[in-house]
Design an enzyme around this catalytic site. Structure first.
Site, PDB file in Angstrom:
ATOM      1  N   SER A 298      -1.474  -3.342  11.345  1.00  0.00           N
ATOM      2  CA  SER A 298      -1.031  -4.293  10.329  1.00  0.00           C
ATOM      3  C   SER A 298       0.226  -5.027  10.823  1.00  0.00           C
ATOM      4  CB  SER A 298      -0.691  -3.550   9.029  1.00  0.00           C
ATOM      5  OG  SER A 298      -1.784  -2.765   8.634  1.00  0.00           O
TER       6      SER A 298
ATOM      7  N   HIS B 254     -11.055  -2.255  11.432  1.00  0.00           N
ATOM      8  CA  HIS B 254      -9.909  -3.075  11.027  1.00  0.00           C
ATOM      9  C   HIS B 254      -9.718  -4.160  12.094  1.00  0.00           C
ATOM     10  CE1 HIS B 254      -5.360  -3.038   9.796  1.00  0.00           C
ATOM     11  NE2 HIS B 254      -6.030  -3.977   9.162  1.00  0.00           N
TER      12      HIS B 254
ATOM     13  N   LYS C 133      -9.515  -2.447   1.451  1.00  0.00           N
ATOM     14  CA  LYS C 133      -9.260  -1.299   2.334  1.00  0.00           C
ATOM     15  C   LYS C 133     -10.023  -0.054   1.870  1.00  0.00           C
ATOM     16  CE  LYS C 133      -6.200  -3.642   4.716  1.00  0.00           C
ATOM     17  NZ  LYS C 133      -6.423  -4.028   6.113  1.00  0.00           N
TER      18      LYS C 133
ATOM     19  N   TYR D 103      -1.311  -3.673  -7.021  1.00  0.00           N
ATOM     20  CA  TYR D 103      -1.055  -4.484  -5.837  1.00  0.00           C
ATOM     21  C   TYR D 103      -2.118  -4.346  -4.763  1.00  0.00           C
ATOM     22  CZ  TYR D 103       1.567  -7.159  -2.501  1.00  0.00           C
ATOM     23  OH  TYR D 103       1.946  -8.152  -1.642  1.00  0.00           O
TER      24      TYR D 103
ATOM     25  N   CYS E  26       0.595  -7.458  13.037  1.00  0.00           N
ATOM     26  CA  CYS E  26       0.683  -7.827  14.467  1.00  0.00           C
ATOM     27  C   CYS E  26       0.007  -9.165  14.740  1.00  0.00           C
ATOM     28  CB  CYS E  26       0.055  -6.747  15.341  1.00  0.00           C
ATOM     29  SG  CYS E  26       1.145  -5.345  15.648  1.00  0.00           S
TER      30      CYS E  26
ATOM     31  N   ARG F  48       0.846  -1.192   0.000  1.00  0.00           N
ATOM     32  CA  ARG F  48       0.000   0.000   0.000  1.00  0.00           C
ATOM     33  C   ARG F  48       0.883   1.244   0.000  1.00  0.00           C
ATOM     34  NH1 ARG F  48      -1.948   1.005   4.374  1.00  0.00           N
ATOM     35  NH2 ARG F  48      -1.357  -0.708   5.713  1.00  0.00           N
TER      36      ARG F  48
ATOM     37  N   ARG G  18       2.086 -12.352  -0.518  1.00  0.00           N
ATOM     38  CA  ARG G  18       0.719 -12.651  -0.060  1.00  0.00           C
ATOM     39  C   ARG G  18       0.172 -13.941  -0.640  1.00  0.00           C
ATOM     40  NH1 ARG G  18      -1.529  -8.962   3.779  1.00  0.00           N
ATOM     41  NH2 ARG G  18       0.066  -7.362   3.871  1.00  0.00           N
TER      42      ARG G  18
ATOM     43  N   ASP H 233      -9.523  -9.671   9.074  1.00  0.00           N
ATOM     44  CA  ASP H 233      -9.002  -8.324   8.801  1.00  0.00           C
ATOM     45  C   ASP H 233     -10.025  -7.208   8.976  1.00  0.00           C
ATOM     46  OD1 ASP H 233      -6.785  -6.704   7.980  1.00  0.00           O
ATOM     47  OD2 ASP H 233      -7.685  -6.475   6.010  1.00  0.00           O
TER      48      ASP H 233
HETATM   49  O1  O2Y Z   1       0.179  -4.166   1.075  1.00  0.00           O
HETATM   50  C1  O2Y Z   1      -0.995  -4.361   0.774  1.00  0.00           C
HETATM   51  O2  O2Y Z   1      -1.560  -3.880  -0.186  1.00  0.00           O
HETATM   52  C2  O2Y Z   1      -1.781  -5.233   1.583  1.00  0.00           C
HETATM   53  S1  O2Y Z   1      -2.163  -4.506   3.092  1.00  0.00           S
HETATM   54  C3  O2Y Z   1      -3.144  -5.615   3.946  1.00  0.00           C
HETATM   55  C4  O2Y Z   1      -3.588  -6.763   3.325  1.00  0.00           C
HETATM   56  C5  O2Y Z   1      -4.392  -7.631   4.015  1.00  0.00           C
HETATM   57  C6  O2Y Z   1      -4.745  -7.319   5.294  1.00  0.00           C
HETATM   58  N1  O2Y Z   1      -4.317  -6.192   5.898  1.00  0.00           N
HETATM   59  C7  O2Y Z   1      -3.489  -5.355   5.265  1.00  0.00           C
HETATM   60  C8  O2Y Z   1      -3.060  -4.158   6.046  1.00  0.00           C
HETATM   61  O3  O2Y Z   1      -2.152  -3.436   5.667  1.00  0.00           O
HETATM   62  O4  O2Y Z   1      -3.651  -3.918   7.116  1.00  0.00           O
HETATM   63 MN    MN Z   2      -5.247  -5.222   7.575  1.00  0.00          MN
END
Ligand code: O2Y
Ligand code: MN
Length: 592
Positions: A249, A227, A207, A198, A251, A70, A366, A278
């Protein structure tokens, strides 16, 4: 086309005129459609077939090396009034944001196929569920959305019934980090994402919709989009308590959601049921309790560290019909990442593995898998009414100060506890190590509006007649003087959950302290683990001076949100600070 779908058709026409694709495909979510997409991606190299003997139906996708996570600095909430987005979000004026990103979308799908993905977040018949439509030029996104949401004909039928949906427009563009934006327009229920293929940037149901846009919708409609994982804990009498838990994220939310009880608990008949790993949408039911659904239908889990010792249920889930992204590969073409036995030969970028290049699998690699493949998938996860919550848990990575578990004295205190939560940075994150980053309710990257308004919304659930869950805080990551974790974690976290449930059922007293109620002596079941009394004392110790400083820091943090911070929360911070100042002497150790 029926009239309620006219708005959708009009929007698709507008997008087609802007992006000028060569083909248009309306996704029906069928198996045949998925098989065709996979074949097409195998031909283009978007997917690579993995060992079909050991991993039937499993494929590898390698994202552009500049596009692996992200991008919070490129993620915007675009509200008419900047104050509505709050200091917790990057903001851009809606007209400017549309102009900036539409310029990128102009002609971006020439020669490509535009996919229209109708999807539903949550069980199709659930009153808590909400629909969306993502338009994308990425077949990889289509394949992932099929697993992560209820995608296709049933969702389109619900959209036709309701006439409303969240609009998400996505293009991978040139995958150029300089031409990448993730824009949210909550007032228009619209998302626009350009330049990334991604995860959270591209699978817009996750999200972008289920947290940023949904949190905004939830504020005006009287519910919460959080979340949080959701897990069911079944005791030997066959009674199940549902718990929602928020952690920043990375944890261990997926691990807790799929926890395997320790041996002694298993023998006694304890079971753990996975409802979500999640995201949690919850709202008050007619009986005053909070009911929760997992809006997702799959897991987009972090691969590295997932192993037979950390999370056997996740490992069992991904033995078939899984898309892996940015993992390494073994000599016999099996997916591989750090934490698994065996040896990689090819790294996540497709290069011969060389430790000098760093880890074989990308640290944010992932797996995407249907939740139905999880051995502990709860039958109640499909319940349209959701599951009633007995407890809400907040937690973070706190090597010092914060005890293993404490219970907030009431809802407002719980909102303060969630508001103050955070994690200390580890070597895995960029920047300084050991710095505390506050991440209220683990929503810092995901709350689609001003945190002050968000806390106010949380407080508003405390109504006469409400039977709200108890709120707890946990810290699995407390370290001893030797730098080692004091608590074994993983399956043994059930010991802490059992204590919470005993508190919910009024079966244990706990010990009241200024920061909340902790387990009293003998209340935590500790048979079968190697935890000496000194470690237990440390885990449940309250350093009064340290907590006074913590409360000061929490006060400063709350004030940083300015005049929208609810007075009720500031009063709560003052109440705890005063209780700490008045408390003498130090809390007694609790070990026997
Ligand atoms: O990096 C990403 O795009 C994935 S982020 C993510 C994916 C699944 C569950 N939680 C998260 C997060 O960053 O909280
Ligand atoms: Mn998450």
């Amino acid at each position: 086309m029926a009239s309620k779908l006219e708005a959708l058709q009009r929007w698709v026409n507008e997008v087609v005129a802007l992006t000028r694709p060569a083909h248009i495909h309306w996704c029906d979510g069928s198996d045949a459609e998925y098989r065709e997409l996979v074949q097409q991606m195998l031909q283009t190299g978007d997917l690579i077939e993995l060992n079909q003997q050991t991993h039937p139906g499993c494929y590898l996708h390698r994202s552009n090396p500049s596009d692996v996570a992200r991008v919070e600095h490129l993620t915007f909430v675009c509200t008419k009034d900047e104050n509505d987005a709050g200091p917790n979000n990057h903001w851009m004026a809606p007209a400017d944001a549309h102009a900036k990103i539409d310029e990128l979308f102009d002609g971006c799908m020439e020669g490509r196929t535009l996919y229209v993905i109708p999807y539903c977040m949550g069980p199709i018949e659930s009153p808590l569920a909400r629909c969306g439509v993502e338009i994308t030029d990425s077949p990889y996104v289509v394949a992932n959305m099929r697993t992560m949401t209820r995608m296709g004909a049933a969702a389109l039928a619900r959209i036709e019934r309701e006439g409303s949906f969240v609009k998400g427009l996505h293009s991978i563009g040139e995958l150029d980090p300089e031409r990448r934006f993730i824009m949210h327009f909550p007032e228009e229920l619209t998302i626009k994402s350009y330049g990334s293929g991604y995860g959270g940037n591209a699978l817009l149901g996750k999200k972008c919709h289920a947290l940023r846009i949904a949190s905004w919708q939830a504020k005006s409609e009287g519910w919460l989009a959080e979340h949080m994982l959701i897990v069911g804990i079944e005791n030997p009498k066959g009674e199940t308590h549902y718990v929602a838990a928020a952690f920043p994220s990375a944890c261990g939310k997926t691990n807790l959601a799929m926890l395997i009880p320790p041996e002694g608990y298993r023998q006694d008949g304890w079971k753990v049921w996975t409802v979500g790993d999640d995201i949690c949408w919850m709202r008050p039911g007619a009986d005053g309790r909070l009911y929760a659904i997992n809006p997702e239908a799959g897991f987009f889990g972090v691969a590295p560290g997932t192993s037979d010792s950390s999370n056997p249920n996740a490992l069992a889930s991904i033995a078939r019909d899984t898309i892996f992204t940015n993992v390494a590969v073994t000599a016999d073409n099996q997916p591989w990442w750090e934490g698994l036995p065996g040896t990689p030969v090819t790294d996540w970028q497709g290069r011969p593995y060389d430790p000098a290049n760093g880890p074989a699998a990308h640290p944010n690699s992932r797996f995407t898998v249907s939740a139905k493949q999880c051995p502990t998938w709860s039958p109640k996860a499909e319940d349209a009414q959701g599951v009633p919550l007995s407890a809400i848990v907040f937690g973070g990575r706190r090597p010092s100060l914060v005890p293993l578990v404490f219970e907030a004295r009431d809802w407002a205190h719980g909102v303060l506890v969630g508001g103050a939560m955070g994690s200390e940075t580890t070597a895995a994150a960029t920047g300084a190590v050991g710095v505390l980053r506050r991440d209220s309710m683990a929503m810092k990257p995901f709350c689609g509006y001003h945190y002050g308004d968000y806390f106010n919304h949380w407080l508003s659930f405390d109504q006469p007649g409400a039977k709200l869950p108890k709120i707890f805080h946990v810290n699995w990551f407390r370290k001893g003087k030797d730098g080692k974790f004091l608590w074994p974690g993983f399956g043994d976290n059930l010991r802490v959950l059992e204590w919470m449930i005993a508190r919910v059922e009024g079966k244990v007293e706990g010990e009241a302290t200024p920061i909340g109620t902790l387990p009293a002596e003998g209340e935590l079941r500790l048979d079968g683990i190697d935890l000496d009394s000194a470690a237990l004392n440390e885990l449940l110790d309250i350093d009064q001076a340290g907590w006074k400083a913590e409360l000061d820091a929490i006060g400063e943090y709350l004030h940083s949100f300015g005049s929208r911070m609810p007075t009720r929360l500031l009063e709560e911070q003052q109440r705890v600070a005063k209780a700490l100042a008045a408390a003498e002497p130090q809390r007694e150790a609790v070990a026997s």
